[in-house]
Structure formats: C-alpha cells, structure tokens
Design a protein around this motif. Sequence first.
Motif, PDB file in Angstrom:
ATOM      1  N   LEU A  17       0.857  -1.182   0.000  1.00 47.04           N
ATOM      2  CA  LEU A  17       0.000   0.000   0.000  1.00 47.04           C
ATOM      3  C   LEU A  17       0.890   1.229   0.000  1.00 47.04           C
ATOM      4  O   LEU A  17       1.808   1.341   0.822  1.00 47.04           O
ATOM      5  CB  LEU A  17      -0.909   0.004   1.235  1.00 47.04           C
ATOM      6  N   THR A  18       0.639   2.138  -0.942  1.00 51.67           N
ATOM      7  CA  THR A  18       1.466   3.334  -1.054  1.00 51.67           C
ATOM      8  C   THR A  18       0.608   4.590  -0.971  1.00 51.67           C
ATOM      9  O   THR A  18      -0.585   4.573  -1.252  1.00 51.67           O
ATOM     10  CB  THR A  18       2.250   3.351  -2.379  1.00 51.67           C
ATOM     11  N   SER A  19       1.267   5.667  -0.567  1.00 54.55           N
ATOM     12  CA  SER A  19       0.625   6.986  -0.528  1.00 54.55           C
ATOM     13  C   SER A  19       1.712   8.027  -0.809  1.00 54.55           C
ATOM     14  O   SER A  19       2.874   7.678  -1.036  1.00 54.55           O
ATOM     15  CB  SER A  19       0.002   7.241   0.853  1.00 54.55           C
ATOM     16  N   ASP A  20       1.334   9.305  -0.750  1.00 48.61           N
ATOM     17  CA  ASP A  20       2.319  10.376  -0.947  1.00 48.61           C
ATOM     18  C   ASP A  20       3.415  10.332   0.111  1.00 48.61           C
ATOM     19  O   ASP A  20       4.533  10.773  -0.128  1.00 48.61           O
ATOM     20  CB  ASP A  20       1.636  11.746  -0.889  1.00 48.61           C
ATOM     21  N   GLU A  21       3.104   9.790   1.284  1.00 51.99           N
ATOM     22  CA  GLU A  21       4.076   9.718   2.379  1.00 51.99           C
ATOM     23  C   GLU A  21       4.994   8.497   2.284  1.00 51.99           C
ATOM     24  O   GLU A  21       5.928   8.366   3.055  1.00 51.99           O
ATOM     25  CB  GLU A  21       3.370   9.683   3.743  1.00 51.99           C
ATOM     26  N   LYS A  55      -6.793  -1.730   4.122  1.00 56.70           N
ATOM     27  CA  LYS A  55      -6.997  -0.292   3.906  1.00 56.70           C
ATOM     28  C   LYS A  55      -8.087   0.280   4.806  1.00 56.70           C
ATOM     29  O   LYS A  55      -8.275   1.494   4.845  1.00 56.70           O
ATOM     30  CB  LYS A  55      -7.353  -0.021   2.442  1.00 56.70           C
ATOM     31  N   TRP A  59      -4.487   3.153   6.738  1.00 55.94           N
ATOM     32  CA  TRP A  59      -4.023   3.154   5.348  1.00 55.94           C
ATOM     33  C   TRP A  59      -5.161   3.384   4.355  1.00 55.94           C
ATOM     34  O   TRP A  59      -5.040   3.079   3.176  1.00 55.94           O
ATOM     35  CB  TRP A  59      -3.306   1.842   5.035  1.00 55.94           C
ATOM     36  N   ASN A  61      -6.287   5.836   2.767  1.00 54.36           N
ATOM     37  CA  ASN A  61      -6.006   6.697   1.613  1.00 54.36           C
ATOM     38  C   ASN A  61      -4.893   6.148   0.723  1.00 54.36           C
ATOM     39  O   ASN A  61      -4.502   6.801  -0.238  1.00 54.36           O
ATOM     40  CB  ASN A  61      -5.661   8.114   2.082  1.00 54.36           C
ATOM     41  N   ASN A  62      -4.376   4.987   1.054  1.00 60.86           N
ATOM     42  CA  ASN A  62      -3.307   4.383   0.258  1.00 60.86           C
ATOM     43  C   ASN A  62      -3.893   3.665  -0.957  1.00 60.86           C
ATOM     44  O   ASN A  62      -5.060   3.296  -0.972  1.00 60.86           O
ATOM     45  CB  ASN A  62      -2.508   3.378   1.096  1.00 60.86           C
ATOM     46  N   THR A  63      -3.045   3.453  -1.946  1.00 59.63           N
ATOM     47  CA  THR A  63      -3.426   2.671  -3.112  1.00 59.63           C
ATOM     48  C   THR A  63      -2.608   1.381  -3.132  1.00 59.63           C
ATOM     49  O   THR A  63      -1.508   1.320  -2.571  1.00 59.63           O
ATOM     50  CB  THR A  63      -3.197   3.444  -4.420  1.00 59.63           C
TER      51      THR A  63
END
Length: 144
Positions: A17-21, A55, A59, A61-63
């Motif tokens: 899981l990834t996000s801007d952070e 999610k 998490w 907001n992660n994709t």
Amino acid sequence: MNQFIKEICQEKKVYLLTSDEGFAISYSEEFEYEDGSNLEVICFWSNTDLAEKAKNNQWKNNTIDAIELNTFLEEWLFGMIEEVSLVGINFDETSKGEEQSPLDVILAIVHQLKTSNQAIELNHFKDLNEIQKVTLELKESFNQ
C-alpha cells in the motif's frame, strides 16, 4: 508465512500500500532496536483482497501497488536487511499480522521456487543458489 510464500511465488507478485508519504508501515510488537524503540515493519500482501481489507484502518487513503517477485526478492528484501526493517505479512485491518526477518523470507522464497521448479528472472544474482548462499552467510554473520 507459508501461504504468503506460496501465493507470491505462484503469482510472481507482491502487493503493498502506497501513498504520498511512502508505503504502509507498522512497528513491531516483538522486536526492538538497540535504543529500545520498536523495529519498523514494512507491510506486504500476497493478494489484492487482503491488501484491500487492510486499507480499512490508517491506510485508507493508500493505493495498492504490485511489485514483481524478482524485485521484491533482490531489491526490497536485501534493502530491508540494510535498513534493519522487518517484513509484515498480510497485515489485517487492525494493523496486525505476522512479522518476519527479511533473511527468513528470502530463504523461504528460494526454497519454494526451488521445490516447485518455478523459474524467476534475476537481475542482480546469477541464480537462486547464489541468493541462498549470500543470505545464509549474512544470517550466520548476524548470529555471531
């Protein structure tokens, strides 16, 4: 860990899981750095359904992103050894899951690929035997 290893070897992918952070991390409930702080756990999933369920917490907001198995094996796991991070396996929506050493995950992947006669294209190592040899040497050096 066995089901995780079987699934990622069969699908040749690992999910995170990834996000801007950055990517989904947690902190170990079992292991600590020398300063007493909890070890970082980088979380991975063996399929998108489990990643989607996870999610439902911090998490949300992660994709979901996929990593090819060879990249996970050769780059991520060896990088995590250097960073002194643990592998979080199929963490759930309560941020709980199995924590494993990257060394043990590498060895389990190599074992699964070898015993099931599955091929994998390697970019940084000659073959699975070389990965196994290097990993066992690292493991032995840490145990001294």
